[in-house]
Scaffold this active site. Structure first.
Site, PDB file in Angstrom:
ATOM      1  N   MET A  30     -13.219  15.295  10.056  1.00 26.42           N
ATOM      2  CA  MET A  30     -12.323  14.138  10.016  1.00 26.42           C
ATOM      3  C   MET A  30     -12.322  13.450  11.379  1.00 26.42           C
ATOM      4  O   MET A  30     -11.392  12.696  11.711  1.00 26.42           O
ATOM      5  CB  MET A  30     -10.909  14.573   9.621  1.00 26.42           C
ATOM      6  CG  MET A  30     -10.861  15.191   8.217  1.00 26.42           C
ATOM      7  SD  MET A  30      -9.245  15.085   7.434  1.00 26.42           S
ATOM      8  CE  MET A  30      -8.237  15.972   8.591  1.00 26.42           C
ATOM      9  N   GLU A  35     -14.907  20.543  21.017  1.00 23.08           N
ATOM     10  CA  GLU A  35     -15.991  21.507  21.221  1.00 23.08           C
ATOM     11  C   GLU A  35     -16.266  22.322  19.940  1.00 23.08           C
ATOM     12  O   GLU A  35     -17.400  22.710  19.690  1.00 23.08           O
ATOM     13  CB  GLU A  35     -15.627  22.401  22.411  1.00 23.08           C
ATOM     14  CG  GLU A  35     -16.753  23.117  23.086  1.00 23.08           C
ATOM     15  CD  GLU A  35     -17.995  22.266  23.381  1.00 23.08           C
ATOM     16  OE1 GLU A  35     -19.094  22.747  23.061  1.00 23.08           O
ATOM     17  OE2 GLU A  35     -17.866  21.139  23.892  1.00 23.08           O
ATOM     18  N   HIS A  37     -16.125  21.247  16.789  1.00 24.17           N
ATOM     19  CA  HIS A  37     -17.022  20.447  15.935  1.00 24.17           C
ATOM     20  C   HIS A  37     -18.428  20.401  16.531  1.00 24.17           C
ATOM     21  O   HIS A  37     -19.430  20.456  15.811  1.00 24.17           O
ATOM     22  CB  HIS A  37     -16.520  18.996  15.830  1.00 24.17           C
ATOM     23  CG  HIS A  37     -15.176  18.843  15.217  1.00 24.17           C
ATOM     24  ND1 HIS A  37     -14.086  18.382  15.916  1.00 24.17           N
ATOM     25  CD2 HIS A  37     -14.731  19.075  13.951  1.00 24.17           C
ATOM     26  CE1 HIS A  37     -13.031  18.322  15.115  1.00 24.17           C
ATOM     27  NE2 HIS A  37     -13.393  18.743  13.932  1.00 24.17           N
ATOM     28  N   GLY A 147     -16.027  25.353  10.285  1.00 20.91           N
ATOM     29  CA  GLY A 147     -15.492  26.263  11.288  1.00 20.91           C
ATOM     30  C   GLY A 147     -14.633  27.355  10.658  1.00 20.91           C
ATOM     31  O   GLY A 147     -13.935  27.124   9.671  1.00 20.91           O
ATOM     32  N   MET A 184      -9.354  25.670  19.459  1.00 20.57           N
ATOM     33  CA  MET A 184      -9.468  24.207  19.571  1.00 20.57           C
ATOM     34  C   MET A 184      -9.134  23.543  18.237  1.00 20.57           C
ATOM     35  O   MET A 184      -9.528  24.038  17.173  1.00 20.57           O
ATOM     36  CB  MET A 184     -10.867  23.828  20.016  1.00 20.57           C
ATOM     37  CG  MET A 184     -11.088  24.196  21.452  1.00 20.57           C
ATOM     38  SD  MET A 184     -12.492  23.329  22.132  1.00 20.57           S
ATOM     39  CE  MET A 184     -12.535  24.085  23.756  1.00 20.57           C
TER      40      MET A 184
END
Ligand code: PAF
Length: 284
Positions: A30, A35, A37, A147, A184
């Site tokens: 999105m 970091e 991504h 992730g 993150m």
């Protein structure tokens, strides 16, 4: 790096890639890239010939009163970061392009979506699986990178791809953390400096849970209670859930079994954002 905004252009681009015998690594996001991504883009680049990033803030997965309108959309910076991290093509559709008509079709995954994020955000996963199914259909056969921070989402998407025979291999990538352990997230920017410091309690609580398991505690309820008590001792944090689950079924076992792996999943609100984190632990 090509930036495409229509489904037809993106589909054609990737069809041409595959026609040349090249493989596609798809990274759905999105935006508001961090970091975490970028590590997905690099993993895709290491495995595949062409890296395709999608940036779309999907209204379907936000509930009423959630942060859809405030969600960060720093597109120019995202494109710079994406290019540096090796993206070859970026798909940035508008909402009208993705949903030209009110959608009458929804992809719903049973069981895996019932608890945790599904319980706190009842319409969330239908929105995620519907948009990810659309992105898979548009992109075509690929490896898709997600992730592990959104661990339940990863399990749900993996199951959707298997159940629906989508020609996609779903790959989970490790959580990327700040130096003090905070996972993150695009939503970390909402934290004030006091909240940012308080937010480290989440990872500390997970590590305390993992330490209990390594020391031989086998009762999930005791571990969950201990993790919860650490969050409750932090005045700026409000616990949503702290659970010990089987990593595939996402259900809490009655007792931990030696030689298996479990996942500790936690969500707490610190200030306005709900922060998610999790940790895999081998049961000794
Ligand atoms: O994890 C996200 O950023 C989103 O849920 C996803 C998978 C891109 C679907 O909108």
């Amino acid at each position: 790096m090509q930036v495409l905004s229509t489904k037809a252009e993106f589909r054609e681009y990737l069809e041409n890639v595959r026609a040349l015998g090249r493989t596609v690594g798809l990274v759905p996001t999105m935006g508001a890239l961090h970091e975490g991504h970028l590590s997905l883009l690099r993993a895709a680049g290491a495995d595949c010939d062409v890296v395709a990033l999608t940036i779309f803030v999907n209204p379907l997965q936000f509930g009423a009163g959630e942060d859809l309108s405030a969600y960060p959309r720093p597109l120019d910076r995202d494109l710079e970061l994406a290019e540096e991290a090796g993206a070859d093509v970026v798909f940035t559709p508008t909402t009208d392009e993705m949903y030209p008509e009110p959608t009458l079709s929804t992809v719903h995954i049973e069981q895996l979506t019932a608890g945790m994020e599904g319980a706190s955000r009842p319409t969330h996963f239908d929105g995620v699986t519907t948009v990810v199914a659309k992105l898979f259909n548009i992109a075509g056969p690929s490896r898709a990178y997600f992730g592990e921070k959104d661990f339940q989402q990863l399990a749900v998407v993996r199951r959707m791809a298997a159940d629906l025979d989508q020609p996609i291999t779903v790959i989970g990538c490790p959580i990327v953390r700040e130096s003090d352990g905070l996972a993150m997230s695009s939503r970390n920017i909402y934290l004030s400096s006091a909240e940012r410091e308080a937010a480290t309690v989440i990872n500390r609580a997970l590590r305390a849970g993992a330490a209990m398991i390594s020391a031989g505690e086998g009762d999930p309820a005791v571990i969950e209670e201990h993790m919860a008590s650490i969050i409750e001792a932090e005045p700026l944090a409000e616990l949503d859930y702290a659970v010990v689950v089987d990593p595939d079924l996402l259900i809490t076992p009655a007792a931990l079994i030696s030689g298996t792996n479990v996942r500790l999943l936690m969500v707490a609100k610190v200030g306005s954002p709900r922060l998610l984190d999790n940790l895999g632990v081998d049961v000794p």
